[in-house]
Design an enzyme around this catalytic site. Sequence first.
Site, short mmCIF file in Angstrom:
data_model
loop_
_atom_site.label_atom_id
_atom_site.label_comp_id
_atom_site.label_asym_id
_atom_site.label_seq_id
_atom_site.Cartn_x
_atom_site.Cartn_y
_atom_site.Cartn_z
N HIS A 122 -58.82 -1.02 -26.73
CA HIS A 122 -60.08 -0.80 -27.44
C HIS A 122 -61.13 -1.73 -26.82
CE1 HIS A 122 -58.49 1.23 -31.18
NE2 HIS A 122 -57.37 0.70 -30.73
N HIS B 256 -53.28 2.01 -25.18
CA HIS B 256 -54.74 2.08 -24.96
C HIS B 256 -55.36 0.74 -25.31
CE1 HIS B 256 -53.77 3.41 -29.04
NE2 HIS B 256 -54.88 2.80 -29.43
P1 5GP Z 1 -54.71 2.48 -32.62
O1 5GP Z 1 -54.79 2.24 -34.10
O2 5GP Z 1 -53.53 3.31 -32.23
O3 5GP Z 1 -54.84 1.22 -31.81
O4 5GP Z 1 -56.02 3.28 -32.24
C1 5GP Z 1 -56.09 4.64 -32.18
C2 5GP Z 1 -57.56 4.99 -32.11
O5 5GP Z 1 -57.68 6.29 -31.66
C3 5GP Z 1 -58.26 4.92 -33.48
O6 5GP Z 1 -59.34 3.99 -33.42
C4 5GP Z 1 -58.73 6.35 -33.71
O7 5GP Z 1 -59.99 6.43 -34.30
C5 5GP Z 1 -58.72 6.93 -32.32
N1 5GP Z 1 -58.40 8.36 -32.25
C6 5GP Z 1 -57.37 8.98 -32.87
N2 5GP Z 1 -57.37 10.28 -32.55
C7 5GP Z 1 -58.41 10.47 -31.69
C8 5GP Z 1 -58.90 11.62 -31.01
O8 5GP Z 1 -58.39 12.73 -31.11
N3 5GP Z 1 -60.00 11.44 -30.23
C9 5GP Z 1 -60.60 10.22 -30.08
N4 5GP Z 1 -61.66 10.15 -29.30
N5 5GP Z 1 -60.16 9.12 -30.70
C10 5GP Z 1 -59.07 9.25 -31.51
#
Ligand code: 5GP
Length: 139
Positions: A101, A99
């Site tokens: 951001h 994903h």
């Molecule tokens: P990563 O650290 O993997 O780059 O980012 C994962 C992101 O997903 C985090 O910023 C976290 O807040 C978001 N996130 C995790 N679980 C969920 C969810 O169930 N719904 C949404 N909308 N965001 C999520």
Amino acid sequence: MEGCIFCRIAKGEMPCNKIYEDDDVIAFLDINPINEGHTLVVPKKHFDKFSETDDQELEILIKAVKKIANAIKVAMNADGYNIGVNNERVAGQLVYHVHFHIIPRFDGDALENWKGKNVSSNELKQTCEEIKKVISFSY
Ligand code: 5GP
Ligand code: ZN
């Protein structure tokens, strides 16, 4: 991919604040936003991480990221934005479904940008050579 939160969101099995969707991509608000309007852009197909994502899928994704980021900037009246991908645990990846951001930025917001290290020109040269060697083998 069974048990993957973002696959479940993409299939509509879990709720989200969806801001965009097409055949390939879904974008929704991050549940713990770093700034107002923090959005995740997610391919509907599952890839664990950026480094394992198909080139063709990445092309589709980055185009969607650009379109959505520019719309978010206007909608949030932001002054700019950061785009980021956390690739692997050490880089902060928590959800293993690739994903992007999009984090809107506002003049005077409290977020600090990363600070650069001071390194010598020799160190830079050595690092450059190490990376170039691997690139010439891989591509
Ligand atoms: P990563 O650290 O993997 O780059 O980012 C994962 C992101 O997903 C985090 O910023 C976290 O807040 C978001 N996130 C995790 N679980 C969920 C969810 O169930 N719904 C949404 N909308 N965001 C999520
Ligand atoms: Zn998934």
